[in-house]
Scaffold this motif. Structure first.
Motif, short mmCIF file in Angstrom:
data_model
loop_
_atom_site.label_atom_id
_atom_site.label_comp_id
_atom_site.label_asym_id
_atom_site.label_seq_id
_atom_site.Cartn_x
_atom_site.Cartn_y
_atom_site.Cartn_z
N GLY A 382 23.48 -20.44 21.63
CA GLY A 382 22.48 -21.32 20.87
C GLY A 382 21.69 -20.83 19.74
N TYR A 383 22.09 -19.72 19.38
CA TYR A 383 21.66 -19.13 18.14
C TYR A 383 22.73 -18.64 17.23
CZ TYR A 383 17.03 -18.90 20.69
OH TYR A 383 16.13 -19.18 21.05
N LYS A 384 22.78 -18.53 15.88
CA LYS A 384 23.68 -18.05 15.02
C LYS A 384 23.10 -17.41 13.86
CE LYS A 384 28.44 -18.85 13.19
NZ LYS A 384 28.86 -17.79 13.85
N GLY A 385 23.06 -16.10 13.40
CA GLY A 385 22.28 -15.58 12.58
C GLY A 385 20.86 -15.27 12.70
N ARG A 386 20.59 -14.70 11.41
CA ARG A 386 18.76 -14.43 11.72
C ARG A 386 18.04 -14.54 10.41
NH1 ARG A 386 18.08 -8.47 14.34
NH2 ARG A 386 20.12 -7.98 13.09
N ILE A 387 16.75 -14.82 10.52
CA ILE A 387 15.85 -14.88 9.30
C ILE A 387 14.59 -14.06 9.64
CG2 ILE A 387 14.73 -16.97 10.12
CD1 ILE A 387 14.96 -18.17 7.25
N ALA A 388 13.82 -13.81 8.34
CA ALA A 388 12.82 -12.92 8.73
C ALA A 388 11.41 -13.94 8.81
CB ALA A 388 12.70 -11.94 7.49
N VAL A 389 10.67 -13.31 9.39
CA VAL A 389 9.20 -14.07 9.49
C VAL A 389 8.31 -13.02 8.86
CG1 VAL A 389 9.20 -15.63 11.36
CG2 VAL A 389 8.56 -13.29 12.03
N PHE A 390 7.47 -13.31 8.16
CA PHE A 390 6.63 -12.30 7.47
C PHE A 390 5.26 -12.30 7.59
CE2 PHE A 390 10.58 -12.85 5.06
CZ PHE A 390 10.79 -11.63 4.56
N GLU A 391 4.35 -11.37 7.16
CA GLU A 391 3.02 -11.26 7.18
C GLU A 391 2.54 -10.42 5.88
OE1 GLU A 391 0.46 -10.84 10.81
OE2 GLU A 391 0.48 -8.75 9.80
N ILE A 392 2.08 -11.00 4.82
CA ILE A 392 2.01 -10.19 3.78
C ILE A 392 0.37 -9.99 3.22
CG2 ILE A 392 2.52 -10.05 1.29
CD1 ILE A 392 4.94 -11.85 1.78
N LEU A 393 -0.19 -8.93 3.46
CA LEU A 393 -1.45 -8.56 2.77
C LEU A 393 -1.65 -8.06 1.68
CD1 LEU A 393 -4.37 -7.78 3.81
CD2 LEU A 393 -3.52 -5.50 4.56
N GLN A 394 -2.51 -8.67 0.87
CA GLN A 394 -2.67 -8.44 -0.47
C GLN A 394 -4.08 -7.73 -0.78
OE1 GLN A 394 -2.98 -11.80 -3.35
NE2 GLN A 394 -2.12 -10.79 -4.79
N MET A 395 -4.01 -6.43 -1.30
CA MET A 395 -5.17 -5.73 -1.24
C MET A 395 -6.10 -6.35 -2.31
SD MET A 395 -6.95 -3.33 -0.06
CE MET A 395 -5.69 -2.01 0.75
N ASP A 396 -7.03 -7.13 -2.00
CA ASP A 396 -8.15 -7.90 -2.91
C ASP A 396 -9.34 -6.97 -3.04
OD1 ASP A 396 -8.99 -8.94 -0.78
OD2 ASP A 396 -8.20 -10.97 -0.99
N ARG A 397 -10.17 -7.43 -3.57
CA ARG A 397 -11.34 -6.72 -3.56
C ARG A 397 -12.18 -6.79 -2.53
NH1 ARG A 397 -15.32 -7.94 -8.90
NH2 ARG A 397 -13.64 -7.00 -9.77
N GLU A 398 -12.06 -8.01 -1.62
CA GLU A 398 -12.89 -8.16 -0.50
C GLU A 398 -12.41 -7.53 0.60
OE1 GLU A 398 -11.93 -10.52 -2.46
OE2 GLU A 398 -13.73 -11.26 -3.25
N VAL A 399 -11.04 -7.42 0.64
CA VAL A 399 -10.41 -6.45 1.65
C VAL A 399 -10.58 -5.09 1.42
CG1 VAL A 399 -8.10 -5.62 2.76
CG2 VAL A 399 -8.45 -8.31 2.25
N GLY A 400 -10.47 -4.69 0.20
CA GLY A 400 -10.94 -3.35 -0.32
C GLY A 400 -12.22 -2.75 0.36
N GLN A 401 -13.26 -3.54 -0.02
CA GLN A 401 -14.57 -3.54 0.42
C GLN A 401 -14.59 -3.08 1.99
OE1 GLN A 401 -17.49 -2.73 -1.10
NE2 GLN A 401 -16.32 -2.93 -3.06
N LEU A 402 -13.92 -3.82 2.99
CA LEU A 402 -13.83 -3.84 4.24
C LEU A 402 -13.30 -2.21 4.46
CD1 LEU A 402 -12.83 -7.40 5.49
CD2 LEU A 402 -15.23 -6.22 5.58
N VAL A 403 -12.24 -2.08 4.03
CA VAL A 403 -11.66 -0.73 4.08
C VAL A 403 -12.46 0.46 3.92
CG1 VAL A 403 -9.82 0.89 3.50
CG2 VAL A 403 -9.10 -1.46 3.78
N LEU A 404 -13.35 0.30 2.77
CA LEU A 404 -14.25 1.33 2.38
C LEU A 404 -15.24 1.33 3.34
CD1 LEU A 404 -14.82 0.77 -1.33
CD2 LEU A 404 -13.43 2.69 -0.32
N GLN A 405 -15.53 0.31 4.26
CA GLN A 405 -16.72 0.25 5.28
C GLN A 405 -15.97 0.71 6.62
OE1 GLN A 405 -18.32 -3.70 4.85
NE2 GLN A 405 -18.83 -3.47 2.84
N SER A 406 -14.80 1.05 6.69
CA SER A 406 -14.20 1.24 7.87
C SER A 406 -14.14 -0.01 9.07
CB SER A 406 -14.54 2.60 8.54
OG SER A 406 -14.40 3.81 7.73
#
Length: 447
Positions: A382-406
């Protein structure tokens, strides 16, 4: 019936010594057909070779069958009474045949001779390699690994098609917002881009797709890999050798003296490697690498655990790509069905904030999912071949602030979602609604 394909040792046709790690794969009329009569006939030939006790043919037919069925790995596994041969096809192992364990030592010796390993050493694991060249000119790299077990030596042979073309980013399964973010990464002058996921999740393919975009005459690109899986013109590719103290950190340190613009490191495994990568990123270089974590957000926690200061993470890392491979539904036996109300509600809840450029609203209104019945073309899977599913995190200012705050991972993920990140689950649900893969595949790889 068409002539059966046989992998002949090169020494039989050219006089080269038996230890030469090169094989010639003879093709046949059904050489590209991995279904129906071609596969059945080849499997029968393998069984006949087992009955006859023809060791070279057992090995050659097993490799040929793997090539014909587009398998990524051949597993030869000794058990208490028999030895089984399994092929990994589209990420799932499939049982092929068994043979008596009394001929297994001869099979192991044959594989070891092909890959230039020590046939008299059975106490420790060994790694080797050889090549298969098909009649149509495909060069297949065979990486061989042996492992002592209580029932004898287990063999795994990984097949790598060295003539395979590098897919462009959309061909990997990237669309909409995720594709826009990824294309933005390829235009960065410096920083670190990390690709994460388990073994066999397509990380190397993604890195090479990015490098293919970046490969220009005026750019010095250096790669440090273990091993070099694809050879690409325009790149300075180096294979690390830990046994002589030439590892990723040594390669990175050397690269900084080679006037590079872009550096690709096969994997970040320790604090020393990530610290040198950060130093390279902060001095104007673009660094690409992989790391083993479960998600894009958890990669930040992993790097912190390595001892890297949060301010260095936010100032050097530009993006993190988490990915998995899912099986494609066979186009020849695909059928649609209406999901249960509970499943439909879960999907709608997961995709409620997804932009229209990422999913057609009509797919959510009149929800249909798809599955494969199983047919000759897909060997009943019932299957033939594969494809990827993705999750892409962009390091923007808001995410960076949360990283600095642990901040905890859940908070980081919520903020990344507000910035446009589509999670593995969401990307999987979108591809399921589009009829590319099944819901079962999404639950299998992204619980």
């Amino acid at each position: 019936m068409a002539k059966q394909g046989i992998l002949k040792p090169l020494e039989e046709v050219s006089g080269i010594s038996a230890a030469a790690p090169v094989l010639r794969a003879e093709s046949r009329a059904k050489k590209a057909d991995n279904t129906g009569e071609g596969t059945e006939a080849l499997t029968q030939s393998l069984q006949n070779a087992i009955i006859a006790g023809n060791i070279p043919q057992i090995v050659m037919y097993a490799i040929t069958l793997a090539l014909i069925m587009s398998a990524s790995d051949v597993h030869i596994e000794p058990e208490e009474k028999t030895v089984r041969i399994r092929l990994r096809i589209d990420g799932v192992l499939r049982h092929i045949v068994e043979y008596p364990n009394n001929i297994h030592p001869a099979v192991v010796s044959r594989v070891k001779i092909m890959s230039s390993l020590k046939i008299d050493e059975q106490r420790v694991p060994q790694d080797g390699r050889t090549q298969v060249t098909t009649e149509e000119g495909r060069n297949i790299d065979l990486r061989v690994s042996t492992l002592p077990t209580v029932n004898g030596e287990k063999i795994v042979m990984r097949l790598q098609d060295k003539t395979k073309t590098i897919p462009d980013l959309p061909e990997l399964g990237l669309k909409g917002t995720s594709l826009e973010i990824m294309e933005g990464f390829t235009k960065l002058p410096n920083g670190i881009i990390l690709v994460t996921g388990p073994t066999g999740s397509g990380k190397t393919n993604t890195l090479y797709s990015i490098l293919h975009r970046l490969n220009q005459v005026g750019v010095n690109i250096m790669t440090f890999e273990d091993p070099v899986e694809y050879q690409m013109d325009g790149l300075n590719q180096s294979q690390v050798r830990p046994e002589i103290q030439y590892d990723f950190s040594t390669g990175l340190r050397t690269a900084l003296r080679q006037d590079p613009d872009i550096i690709m490191v096969g994997e970040i495994r320790d604090q020393e490697t990530i610290e040198i990568a950060i130093r390279a990123a902060l001095t104007g270089h673009l660094v690409l690498s992989t790391i083993h974590t479960n998600s894009a957000v958890s990669t930040l926690t992993r790097i912190t655990d390595m001892g890297v200061k949060p301010f260095l993470i936010t100032s050097s890392i530009r993006g993190i790509i988490s990915q998995r491979l899912v099986r494609r539904i066979c186009e020849f036996c695909k059928e649609e069905y209406t999901p249960e109300a509970e499943i439909a509600a879960e999907i709608k809840e997961a995709l409620k904030n997804i932009a229209e450029k990422d999913i057609d609203p009509a797919l959510l209104r009149d929800m249909k999912l798809y599955r494969g019945r199983g047919c000759e073309k897909c060997n009943g899977l019932g299957y033939k071949g594969r494809i990827a599913v993705f999750e892409i995190l962009q390091m923007d200012r808001e995410v960076g602030q949360l990283v600095l705050q642990s901040a905890p991972d859940s908070q980081l993920e919520d903020q990344a979602g507000k910035g446009g990140m589509i999670t593995l689950h969401q990307d999987g649900f979108i591809k399921a609604l589009q009829g590319i893969t099944s819901l079962e595949e999404i639950f299998r790889i992204a619980q």
